[in-house]
Each structure stands twice: as structure tokens, then as C-alpha cells.
Design an enzyme around this catalytic site. Structure first.
Site, PDB file in Angstrom:
ATOM      1  N   LEU A   1     -21.993   4.920  57.121  1.00  0.00           N
ATOM      2  CA  LEU A   1     -21.608   3.237  56.445  1.00  0.00           C
ATOM      3  C   LEU A   1     -20.490   3.039  55.655  1.00  0.00           C
ATOM      4  O   LEU A   1     -20.513   4.056  54.218  1.00  0.00           O
ATOM      5  CB  LEU A   1     -23.008   3.511  55.565  1.00  0.00           C
ATOM      6  CG  LEU A   1     -23.559   1.690  55.241  1.00  0.00           C
ATOM      7  CD1 LEU A   1     -24.675   1.432  55.243  1.00  0.00           C
ATOM      8  CD2 LEU A   1     -22.839   1.735  54.041  1.00  0.00           C
ATOM      9  N   LEU A   2     -20.184   2.176  55.621  1.00  0.00           N
ATOM     10  CA  LEU A   2     -19.224   1.403  54.880  1.00  0.00           C
ATOM     11  C   LEU A   2     -19.332   0.402  54.137  1.00  0.00           C
ATOM     12  O   LEU A   2     -20.455  -0.562  54.429  1.00  0.00           O
ATOM     13  CB  LEU A   2     -17.341   1.057  55.866  1.00  0.00           C
ATOM     14  CG  LEU A   2     -16.489   0.200  55.252  1.00  0.00           C
ATOM     15  CD1 LEU A   2     -15.167   1.040  55.956  1.00  0.00           C
ATOM     16  CD2 LEU A   2     -17.464  -1.179  55.733  1.00  0.00           C
TER      17      LEU A   2
ATOM     18  N   ASP B   1     -18.927  -1.995  50.656  1.00  0.00           N
ATOM     19  CA  ASP B   1     -17.431  -3.197  50.013  1.00  0.00           C
ATOM     20  C   ASP B   1     -15.820  -2.298  50.103  1.00  0.00           C
ATOM     21  O   ASP B   1     -16.040  -1.135  49.538  1.00  0.00           O
ATOM     22  CB  ASP B   1     -18.075  -3.274  48.139  1.00  0.00           C
ATOM     23  CG  ASP B   1     -19.913  -3.386  48.050  1.00  0.00           C
ATOM     24  OD1 ASP B   1     -20.039  -3.608  48.939  1.00  0.00           O
ATOM     25  OD2 ASP B   1     -19.512  -3.185  46.606  1.00  0.00           O
TER      26      ASP B   1
ATOM     27  N   TYR C   1     -20.083   3.678  42.627  1.00  0.00           N
ATOM     28  CA  TYR C   1     -19.828   2.758  42.887  1.00  0.00           C
ATOM     29  C   TYR C   1     -18.551   1.574  43.554  1.00  0.00           C
ATOM     30  O   TYR C   1     -18.465   1.737  42.497  1.00  0.00           O
ATOM     31  CB  TYR C   1     -21.751   1.792  42.344  1.00  0.00           C
ATOM     32  CG  TYR C   1     -22.780   2.122  42.955  1.00  0.00           C
ATOM     33  CD1 TYR C   1     -23.012   2.796  43.848  1.00  0.00           C
ATOM     34  CD2 TYR C   1     -23.854   1.371  42.525  1.00  0.00           C
ATOM     35  CE1 TYR C   1     -24.055   3.220  44.536  1.00  0.00           C
ATOM     36  CE2 TYR C   1     -25.063   1.611  43.033  1.00  0.00           C
ATOM     37  CZ  TYR C   1     -25.284   2.567  44.311  1.00  0.00           C
ATOM     38  OH  TYR C   1     -26.472   2.700  45.150  1.00  0.00           O
ATOM     39  N   SER C   2     -19.218   0.601  43.462  1.00  0.00           N
ATOM     40  CA  SER C   2     -18.414  -0.555  43.633  1.00  0.00           C
ATOM     41  C   SER C   2     -17.046  -0.541  41.947  1.00  0.00           C
ATOM     42  O   SER C   2     -17.724  -0.661  41.221  1.00  0.00           O
ATOM     43  CB  SER C   2     -18.028  -1.818  44.025  1.00  0.00           C
ATOM     44  OG  SER C   2     -18.040  -1.537  45.493  1.00  0.00           O
TER      45      SER C   2
ATOM     46  N   ARG D   1     -22.489  -3.745  37.107  1.00  0.00           N
ATOM     47  CA  ARG D   1     -22.169  -2.891  37.648  1.00  0.00           C
ATOM     48  C   ARG D   1     -21.094  -4.027  38.413  1.00  0.00           C
ATOM     49  O   ARG D   1     -20.679  -5.011  38.724  1.00  0.00           O
ATOM     50  CB  ARG D   1     -23.161  -2.461  38.757  1.00  0.00           C
ATOM     51  CG  ARG D   1     -23.509  -3.540  39.687  1.00  0.00           C
ATOM     52  CD  ARG D   1     -24.092  -2.926  41.183  1.00  0.00           C
ATOM     53  NE  ARG D   1     -24.372  -3.717  42.148  1.00  0.00           N
ATOM     54  CZ  ARG D   1     -26.115  -3.793  42.009  1.00  0.00           C
ATOM     55  NH1 ARG D   1     -26.633  -3.140  40.270  1.00  0.00           N
ATOM     56  NH2 ARG D   1     -26.941  -4.297  42.804  1.00  0.00           N
ATOM     57  N   ASP D   2     -19.900  -2.957  39.266  1.00  0.00           N
ATOM     58  CA  ASP D   2     -18.623  -3.876  39.925  1.00  0.00           C
ATOM     59  C   ASP D   2     -17.081  -4.495  38.952  1.00  0.00           C
ATOM     60  O   ASP D   2     -17.040  -5.409  38.922  1.00  0.00           O
ATOM     61  CB  ASP D   2     -19.209  -5.009  40.957  1.00  0.00           C
ATOM     62  CG  ASP D   2     -20.589  -4.106  41.481  1.00  0.00           C
ATOM     63  OD1 ASP D   2     -21.008  -2.756  42.090  1.00  0.00           O
ATOM     64  OD2 ASP D   2     -21.224  -4.814  42.535  1.00  0.00           O
TER      65      ASP D   2
HETATM   66  C1  FRU Z   1     -22.830  -4.550  46.790  1.00  0.00           C
HETATM   67  C2  FRU Z   1     -22.751  -3.306  46.100  1.00  0.00           C
HETATM   68  C3  FRU Z   1     -22.461  -3.020  44.910  1.00  0.00           C
HETATM   69  C4  FRU Z   1     -22.679  -1.743  44.812  1.00  0.00           C
HETATM   70  C5  FRU Z   1     -22.240  -0.699  45.776  1.00  0.00           C
HETATM   71  C6  FRU Z   1     -22.839   0.091  45.804  1.00  0.00           C
HETATM   72  O1  FRU Z   1     -22.741  -4.560  48.442  1.00  0.00           O
HETATM   73  O2  FRU Z   1     -24.820  -3.789  46.010  1.00  0.00           O
HETATM   74  O3  FRU Z   1     -23.214  -4.152  43.935  1.00  0.00           O
HETATM   75  O4  FRU Z   1     -21.302  -1.277  43.401  1.00  0.00           O
HETATM   76  O5  FRU Z   1     -22.132  -1.866  46.247  1.00  0.00           O
HETATM   77  O6  FRU Z   1     -22.893   0.682  47.359  1.00  0.00           O
END
Ligand code: FRU
Length: 496
Positions: free
Chosen positions: A44-45, A47, A106-107, A167-168
């Protein structure tokens, strides 16, 4: 198929070569593998991450779970390109390896500093009670492409007043400082974005929450991005928990932007207008932008959404990225156009000019499953007109204009294998002015429609039969003139 926690969090090192080869075989047998979009080799791909230009190349990473079509243990996968068109799979960039990212890399985003490309990301961890503890981490990529993680997080934990949905990071440089915004959830349960500052990318200080007009706009804002374009400040983010409203916010989660004056960094204040969805189609989430050496602001999105099953799941993979789109502002609105480099994919061309009157026709040579199609309309008085693509036995995907309602309509009711039906199979968007053109990028299992040179964009995955390759042009309740140009896309041009 239900995946157990053990299966989702299995380390890649524990997977045998035979298992991976078997998975690749199933993936490659899938009839819906794309031909010119970035897609995962297996699994799975989600972000797009770390979108940047460094050392003479574009770098585009993405969230990746290698072992199947579920949100398991996430890695950063690395692709690179010289022209934003032909991408090379470099391989895994960041693996979950330590107590600060044990449950997923994560992102995050990337920025060049002192000759290296710095990758700032969220380390997701879970404790024995399965509670999340996020850290913001850094990895350094040097000119040889070697990536090394710092052994400690650069932002440890979550500031007071916010939950573990934190996050992110999206980083940028302004004057002499680095800034990063992070998607967050307040303890009262609403989504927002917070700001950090640093002078060296290692020591970060919490500046506060960015004050917007959207005080109660969903429960979590994922993947924020801030940039300035033509003197305007634009905050792009993916809010979760927004109720559908007329033709708006129809997808499970949204992504869009607010535009206003540049961010007041000292006051952490953004004065802005309405929230606009960036894409009006079905499958679009977590977009990330970058500014390239030509000064272009380019955005790429995840062509998918969380918590929805897709027909490719049974072949062991899911999702792809959108084409890179250049942003511009016209009439106070963000326009998106596929980057000009994509024209280099244009192969054999075919063209037609016709007047349609209460009819639905096909034209010799207009067929296929991977092409670019530009249609310009003029002198129309029909009630509705448009096109059907991927037409076959009882299958079609319709993109049309309803003149009375001034609506562009993307209908995947008959597109083939259904996806996300509980969220509806039609998307509509009102146009202020008239319809001028549709520019479509059709790939084996997707359609991206750029309306009126990017005034609106609709993105949707579709899962038709391989033999559904027809294109129909139609006008009902009157006539329209139409000029159509179609270019076949050079297929399998890269190693994706
Ligand atoms: C968004 C998200 C981000 C997180 C990442 C995990 O799609 O939920 O907030 O960092 O995907 O894969």
C-alpha cells in the site's frame, strides 16, 4: 481479508524472498496496474512525502507498507526523477528501526541544508496499551543518496493541550530560520496546526497554534502545508470529520486550502477566506507541495483515501500518486495544471472537429486505456454535453457539463468494479463562468480531469474491464461544437 496486528507490524527483515516474489507475482497479474503513475511495487502506498529538488533531481518519497493493501508498518519509499515524468524507484529510504518510530515512519517533508537533504518525519510509536506516542524525527540524505537517521527525535513528545494525534511536519525556510507546521488535535477534540521554529533543524521551539477562522473544523488536520504564491499565504491541509454539505465534502476525508495574507509568523496568525477543496473528485488526499528551481509551486496528492477497500486489494497492492500539478492563482482561486513536462509523454496524436446534436457518437481512432485527451467546447446550446471514457459492454465513465445547472459532473456509477459506494458514485462541481474545456489524463485505472485549464480538477480511480476502451462524445437537448485531441501515452516508460 482481515489482517492481524502481528501481520500488519511484521518487520520486513522477517519476510522471505519467496514470499515477496509470490506477492510481486500476484501484483503483476493485476489488470489495473497503472502505466504512467507512481504506484507501489507491492503493498500500500499513501501520502506523498519529502517532495523536493536536490542534487539535480526531483525526489518524491511516499508512505509505504510493502506486505499488502492495508495500513500496516509504514516506511518511506524513495523515487526520483530528472523531469517529473520519468521516475526511478530508488528503494526504501527510511525504515522503522528504533523506539522513536517503532510503529511507523509516518509522513513528513524535506529541505536542503548544508549540502544535504534533510527528511523530517513523524515517528509513530505505540505502548503496551496500544496508545500512540508521536515523535518528530530527522534523517539526513547526503549527495551519494545515503540516508542516516539521527539517534534522537528533534521534537520529543507533544506540547500541553494537544492529543497524541500530532504528526506530519512540513518544513520551510524563511529569513534566517526554519519553520515547521504540524497537524494536531486539541484536547477539546478539534483539529488545528501548530508552528515550530529552529535555527539549525535540530533544536526546535514551540511557537504556538496557528490562529485561523476555522475554530471548529473537524477533529484532526493531517498533512498540513504552508507556502506563499503571488504574495498570498496558502495553508493546505487534510481535515477529518467534516460533514458533507451539498456537493461539497462528499469523500470520507477532505483536503483543501485556505488563502489569505501571508502568515504572521510572530503572532502565528493567518487571515484567510473560505476553505476550498483542492480536488472535486473521489480519490484525493494528503497533497504535498514543493517549489522547484524554476520557481514553480508543484503539488502531488495521494490518489486514494483511508478506510476504503479498493478492487486491487485482492492483488496485494493499493493506490498511486496523482500527476504533479503546477499551482497558480487566478481570480482569487488556486488553479492546478499538469506540469508542462508531461507533454513529453505524448505519443501518436489524433484530432477531430465536429458538431454534436442530440447524439452520442464514437470517432475512429478515439479509443484506449492510457492517454491524454483535450476537448474544447464552443457554440453550445445543448442542455448537457460531454464524454464517456473506458466504454465497453455495460461500462462507461462519464464526464459532462450540465448547462442549466452550470455543473461539471463526474459519474463512475458504471465504471466497472465499484469502489467506496457508500460515499456515492457521482461528484459535481458548480462553475461560475462557462465551460471551455476538459483535459483528461486517463490511465489504466484512473482519470484526472482538468476543467477549464485547471479551474477545477476531478480525480478518480476506476476499475473497468480491460476491453472497455471506447470513447464517446455526446450532446443532449441541443448542440455543441467540439474539438478533440488525443495523444497516446508512452506505456510502461519507467520501472514503476
Ligand atoms: C494521512 C496519514 C498521516 C500519517 C500517515 C500514516 O493519510 O494518516 O497523518 O502520517 O498517513 O501513513
Amino acid at each position: 481479508m482481515e489482517w492481524t496486528k502481528e501481520e500488519r507490524y511484521r518487520a520486513l527483515e522477517d519476510v522471505t524472498v519467496e514470499e515477496l516474489t509470490a506477492l510481486e507475482k500476484i501484483v503483476n497479474e493485476c489488470p489495473w496496474r497503472q502505466s504512467y503513475h507512481i504506484q507501489p511495487v507491492t503493498g500500500l502506498l499513501n501520502d506523498p512525502n519529502g517532495f523536493s529538488y536536490y542534487n539535480g533531481e526531483y525526489h518524491l518519497f511516499y508512505q509505504w507498507f510493502p506486505l499488502g493493501p492495508v495500513h500496516g508498518l509504514k516506511h518511506w519509499f524513495h523515487t526520483k526523477s530528472k523531469d517529473l515524468v520519468h521516475w526511478e524507484n530508488v528503494g526504501i529510504a527510511i525504515k522503522p528501526t528504533n523506539q522513536f518510530d517503532s510503529h511507523g515512519v509516518y509522513s513528513g517533508s524535506a529541505i536542503e541544508h548544508e549540502g544535504n537533504l534533510l527528511l523530517m518525519y513523524t515517528g509513530n510509536t505505540r505502548d503496551d496499551y496500544w496508545e500512540r506516542h508521536p515523535y518528530q524525527c530527522l534523517a539526513v540524505m547526503d549527495r551519494t543518496g545515503t540516508i542516516t537517521k539521527l539517534d534522537k527525535p528533534i521534537i520529543d513528545g507533544v506540547p500541553k493541550g494537544y492529543t497524541d494525534h500530532f504528526r506530519d511536519p512540513k518544513v520551510w525556510k524563511q529569513d534566517d530560520h526554519f519553520y515547521a507546521i504540524i497537524g494536531a488535535q486539541k484536547e477539546c477534540g478539534t483539529g488545528c496546526v501548530v508552528l515550530y521554529q529552529s535555527s539549525d533543524m535540530k533544536e526546535w521551539s514551540f511557537q504556538g497554534e496557528i490562529e485561523t477562522r476555522l475554530k471548529d473544523f473537524g477533529y484532526m488536520w493531517e498533512c498540513p502545508d504552508y507556502f506563499e504564491l503571488d504574495g498570498k499565504g496558502i495553508l493546505l491541509f487534510s481535515p477529518q470529520g467534516i460533514a458533507a454539505e451539498g456537493d461539497h465534502f462528499q469523500n470520507i476525508y477532505q483536503s483543501g486550502y485556505v488563502m489569505g495574507s501571508p502568515l504572521d509568523i510572530d503572532k502565528q496568525q493567518l487571515t484567510h477566506g473560505e476553505f476550498h477543496e483542492l480536488d472535486r473528485g473521489f480519490d484525493f488526499y494528503a497533497p504535498q507541495s514543493m517549489c522547484d528551481p524554476k520557481g514553480r509551486r508543484i503539488v502531488v496528492g495521494w490518489m486514494g483515501l483511508p478506510e476504503i477497500d479498493y478492487p486491487t486489494d485482492k492483488n496485494g497492492w493499493a493506490h498511486c500518486l496523482t500527476l504533479p500539478r503546477e499551482l497558480s492563482i487566478r481570480g482569487g482561486k488556486l488553479y492546478q495544471q499538469p506540469v508542462i513536462e508531461l507533454e513529453s509523454l505524448r505519443g501518436e496524436m489524433i484530432e477531430a472537429e465536429i458538431t454534436l446534436k442530440n447524439e452520442c457518437i464514437s470517432i475512429d481512432g478515439f479509443t484506449g486505456d492510457a492517454y491524454e485527451l483535450l476537448i474544447e467546447f464552443s457554440e453550445s446550446n445543448a442542455q448537457e454535453f460531454g464524454i464517456e471514457v473506458r466504454v465497453g459492454h455495460q461500462e462507461k465513465t462519464t464526464i459532462k457539463y450540465d448547462a442549466a445547472e452550470k455543473m461539471v459532473i463526474f459519474d463512475r456509477t458504471h465504471s466497472g468494479q465499484p469502489v467506496g459506494m457508500e460515499f456515492g458514485e457521482i461528484r459535481k462541481c458548480h462553475l461560475d463562468g462557462d465551460i471551455v474545456s476538459f483535459r483528461l489524463f486517463v490511465d489504466v485505472s484512473s482519470v484526472e480531469v482538468f476543467v477549464n485549464n485547471g479551474e477545477e480538477v476531478f480525480t478518480g480511480r476506476i476499475f473497468p474491464h480491460q476491453d472497455s476502451r471506447g470513447i464517446h462524445f455526446f450532446a443532449n437537448g441541443g448542440h455543441t461544437k467540439l474539438r478533440a485531441m488525443k495523444w497516446n501515452m508512452a506505456k510502461k516508460f519507467n520501472d514503476l
